[in-house]
Write a protein that holds these residues in place. Structure first.
Motif, PDB file in Angstrom:
ATOM      1  N   LEU A  83      43.078 116.765  80.998  1.00 15.38           N
ATOM      2  CA  LEU A  83      44.375 116.666  80.332  1.00 15.38           C
ATOM      3  C   LEU A  83      45.379 117.685  80.872  1.00 15.38           C
ATOM      4  N   ASP A  84      44.895 118.786  81.425  1.00 13.42           N
ATOM      5  CA  ASP A  84      45.776 119.808  81.983  1.00 13.42           C
ATOM      6  C   ASP A  84      45.946 119.671  83.489  1.00 13.42           C
ATOM      7  N   SER A  85      45.351 118.626  84.059  1.00 12.22           N
ATOM      8  CA  SER A  85      45.484 118.411  85.494  1.00 12.22           C
ATOM      9  C   SER A  85      46.840 117.781  85.810  1.00 12.22           C
ATOM     10  N   PRO A  86      47.505 118.231  86.899  1.00  9.06           N
ATOM     11  CA  PRO A  86      48.795 117.630  87.266  1.00  9.06           C
ATOM     12  C   PRO A  86      48.702 116.130  87.542  1.00  9.06           C
ATOM     13  N   GLY A  87      47.513 115.670  87.927  1.00  6.43           N
ATOM     14  CA  GLY A  87      47.354 114.253  88.255  1.00  6.43           C
ATOM     15  C   GLY A  87      46.991 113.374  87.079  1.00  6.43           C
ATOM     16  N   TYR A  88      46.847 113.960  85.888  1.00  6.20           N
ATOM     17  CA  TYR A  88      46.448 113.151  84.731  1.00  6.20           C
ATOM     18  C   TYR A  88      47.613 112.303  84.252  1.00  6.20           C
ATOM     19  N   LEU A  89      47.343 111.008  84.033  1.00  4.10           N
ATOM     20  CA  LEU A  89      48.375 110.094  83.553  1.00  4.10           C
ATOM     21  C   LEU A  89      48.078 109.572  82.158  1.00  4.10           C
ATOM     22  N   SER A  90      46.856 109.051  81.951  1.00  2.63           N
ATOM     23  CA  SER A  90      46.513 108.417  80.676  1.00  2.63           C
ATOM     24  C   SER A  90      45.030 108.101  80.659  1.00  2.63           C
ATOM     25  N   PRO A  91      44.463 107.840  79.461  1.00  2.00           N
ATOM     26  CA  PRO A  91      43.071 107.393  79.415  1.00  2.00           C
ATOM     27  C   PRO A  91      42.844 106.126  80.236  1.00  2.00           C
ATOM     28  N   GLU A  92      43.820 105.238  80.250  1.00  3.42           N
ATOM     29  CA  GLU A  92      43.677 103.984  81.000  1.00  3.42           C
ATOM     30  C   GLU A  92      43.577 104.255  82.493  1.00  3.42           C
ATOM     31  N   ALA A  93      44.378 105.198  82.983  1.00  4.92           N
ATOM     32  CA  ALA A  93      44.317 105.541  84.403  1.00  4.92           C
ATOM     33  C   ALA A  93      42.985 106.207  84.747  1.00  4.92           C
ATOM     34  N   GLU A  94      42.463 107.057  83.848  1.00  6.14           N
ATOM     35  CA  GLU A  94      41.157 107.670  84.066  1.00  6.14           C
ATOM     36  C   GLU A  94      40.059 106.608  84.063  1.00  6.14           C
ATOM     37  N   ARG A  95      40.196 105.637  83.204  1.00  2.62           N
ATOM     38  CA  ARG A  95      39.218 104.545  83.157  1.00  2.62           C
ATOM     39  C   ARG A  95      39.165 103.813  84.497  1.00  2.62           C
ATOM     40  N   GLU A  96      40.320 103.565  85.095  1.00  7.99           N
ATOM     41  CA  GLU A  96      40.354 102.865  86.375  1.00  7.99           C
ATOM     42  C   GLU A  96      39.680 103.691  87.468  1.00  7.99           C
ATOM     43  N   LYS A  97      39.889 105.003  87.448  1.00  9.75           N
ATOM     44  CA  LYS A  97      39.221 105.862  88.416  1.00  9.75           C
ATOM     45  C   LYS A  97      37.703 105.812  88.241  1.00  9.75           C
ATOM     46  N   LEU A  98      37.263 105.871  86.992  1.00 12.58           N
ATOM     47  CA  LEU A  98      35.825 105.829  86.724  1.00 12.58           C
ATOM     48  C   LEU A  98      35.226 104.495  87.139  1.00 12.58           C
ATOM     49  N   LEU A  99      35.929 103.414  86.850  1.00 10.90           N
ATOM     50  CA  LEU A  99      35.424 102.095  87.239  1.00 10.90           C
ATOM     51  C   LEU A  99      35.385 101.942  88.752  1.00 10.90           C
ATOM     52  N   LYS A 100      36.324 102.550  89.469  1.00  9.54           N
ATOM     53  CA  LYS A 100      36.288 102.497  90.923  1.00  9.54           C
ATOM     54  C   LYS A 100      35.048 103.205  91.453  1.00  9.54           C
ATOM     55  N   ASP A 101      34.758 104.397  90.909  1.00 13.63           N
ATOM     56  CA  ASP A 101      33.545 105.101  91.316  1.00 13.63           C
ATOM     57  C   ASP A 101      32.306 104.287  90.973  1.00 13.63           C
ATOM     58  N   PHE A 102      32.310 103.662  89.799  1.00 12.17           N
ATOM     59  CA  PHE A 102      31.152 102.871  89.391  1.00 12.17           C
ATOM     60  C   PHE A 102      30.947 101.691  90.340  1.00 12.17           C
ATOM     61  N   SER A 103      32.025 101.054  90.753  1.00 13.56           N
ATOM     62  CA  SER A 103      31.912  99.911  91.657  1.00 13.56           C
ATOM     63  C   SER A 103      31.392 100.327  93.031  1.00 13.56           C
ATOM     64  N   LEU A 104      31.698 101.547  93.456  1.00  8.46           N
ATOM     65  CA  LEU A 104      31.255 102.023  94.764  1.00  8.46           C
ATOM     66  C   LEU A 104      29.836 102.571  94.748  1.00  8.46           C
ATOM     67  N   TYR A 105      29.494 103.302  93.691  1.00  8.51           N
ATOM     68  CA  TYR A 105      28.267 104.079  93.714  1.00  8.51           C
ATOM     69  C   TYR A 105      27.290 103.766  92.576  1.00  8.51           C
ATOM     70  N   GLY A 106      27.738 103.024  91.569  1.00 10.79           N
ATOM     71  CA  GLY A 106      26.922 102.897  90.380  1.00 10.79           C
ATOM     72  C   GLY A 106      26.951 104.200  89.595  1.00 10.79           C
ATOM     73  N   ALA A 107      26.166 104.293  88.550  1.00  6.78           N
ATOM     74  CA  ALA A 107      26.042 105.520  87.758  1.00  6.78           C
ATOM     75  C   ALA A 107      24.904 105.334  86.769  1.00  6.78           C
ATOM     76  N   ASP A 108      24.354 106.447  86.330  1.00  5.72           N
ATOM     77  CA  ASP A 108      23.286 106.420  85.338  1.00  5.72           C
ATOM     78  C   ASP A 108      23.770 106.814  83.955  1.00  5.72           C
ATOM     79  N   ALA A 109      24.986 107.370  83.886  1.00  2.00           N
ATOM     80  CA  ALA A 109      25.542 107.800  82.600  1.00  2.00           C
ATOM     81  C   ALA A 109      27.044 107.995  82.755  1.00  2.00           C
ATOM     82  N   ILE A 110      27.714 108.064  81.613  1.00  2.00           N
ATOM     83  CA  ILE A 110      29.139 108.390  81.557  1.00  2.00           C
ATOM     84  C   ILE A 110      29.281 109.802  80.997  1.00  2.00           C
TER      85      ILE A 110
END
Length: 260
Positions: free
Chosen positions: A60-87
């Motif tokens: 939330l204090d990062s200059p690049g933070y926009l919104s929960p929705e934008a963070e969700r898209e970043k997380l989903l991009k990582d998930f699509s590339l690498y998978g994940a075992d947890a959030i």
């Protein structure tokens, strides 16, 4: 075999020169959306080293933070590339006061819902924020399994976390003399919900307090837990290992290759 349910490969590389131990069972935990590629490059090929993707309240204090929705898209991009075992890790932190209470809640609940959608456990960070995590627990949207990482509260919050079906993980700070309330919680956790961790490179346990922490130091925390719980050390290790695999619902990690 070394069990460490929560460590940070990127931060460890910055402070330690050692490689991760070959016999490690544990989770390299994400802190920032979009960091998965850098982290996976540091991990040895192992069926017992898992990893998560998450956005902590500090985002939330990062200059690049926009919104929960934008963070969700970043997380989903990582998930699509690498998978994940947890959030995670994700949650609440009033020690440093990131953002506002409302913004922390919105970012956390986005990840709660993402964990439920992807059928993954969530790794919860909470520091000086019992009221906030209790509010999240009361939401009907909280429908995922997960881990309370570095549990640092009392038995009252412990009972609420257990009622939500969560596993409880203790870090090196449980060994500190002044942390009696954490020690009482560690005594009260049912064995089938107990985990332990280092949070490496942070929170080194006694007798290594003050040093950069590493997964091998989880053995000190294990010995301390065995002592205060009056239980066999190896029995705790074996059960906690089964607990970790159970909450992950994983027997092995399958990672996609890094994109060229």
């Amino acid at each position: 075999m070394i069990l460490d349910s929560h460590f940070h490969a990127i931060s460890m590389r910055k402070r330690l020169s050692e490689e991760l131990p070959a016999d490690l069972i544990g989770i390299d935990v994400g802190t920032d959306a979009g960091d998965a590629g850098e982290r996976i490059a540091l991990l040895p090929q192992s069926e017992t080293i898992f990893f998560s993707i998450g956005s902590g309240p500090w985002a939330l204090d990062s200059p690049g933070y926009l919104s929960p929705e934008a963070e969700r898209e970043k997380l989903l991009k990582d998930f699509s590339l690498y998978g994940a075992d947890a959030i995670g890790e994700c949650g609440f932190d009033n020690h440093r006061g990131y953002g506002t209470r409302r913004k922390q809640l919105d970012l956390f609940m986005m990840q709660v819902e993402l964990a439920a959608e992807l059928d993954l456990p969530i790794i919860i960070h909470t520091r000086d924020a019992d009221d906030e995590i209790e509010q999240a627990f009361s939401s009907e949207a909280f429908q995922c399994r997960g881990i309370m990482h570095c549990f640092s509260s009392d038995t009252r919050l412990l009972e609420k976390a257990l009622d939500k079906g969560l596993y409880i993980s203790f870090a090196g700070n449980v060994t500190y003399k002044s942390n009696e309330k954490i020690q009482e919680a560690a005594k009260a956790v049912p064995l089938d919900r107990l985990l332990y961790e280092t949070d490496s490179p942070y929170l080194a346990p006694i007798p290594m307090r003050g040093k950069a922490c590493k997964p091998e130091y989880s053995e000190y925390t294990l010995s301390f837990l065995a002592s205060i719980r009056n239980e066999d050390r190896e029995m705790i290790k074996d059960t906690a290992t089964r607990n970790l695999f159970k909450v992950l619902q994983r027997e092995r990690t399958i990672r996609k290759p890094l994109l060229s």
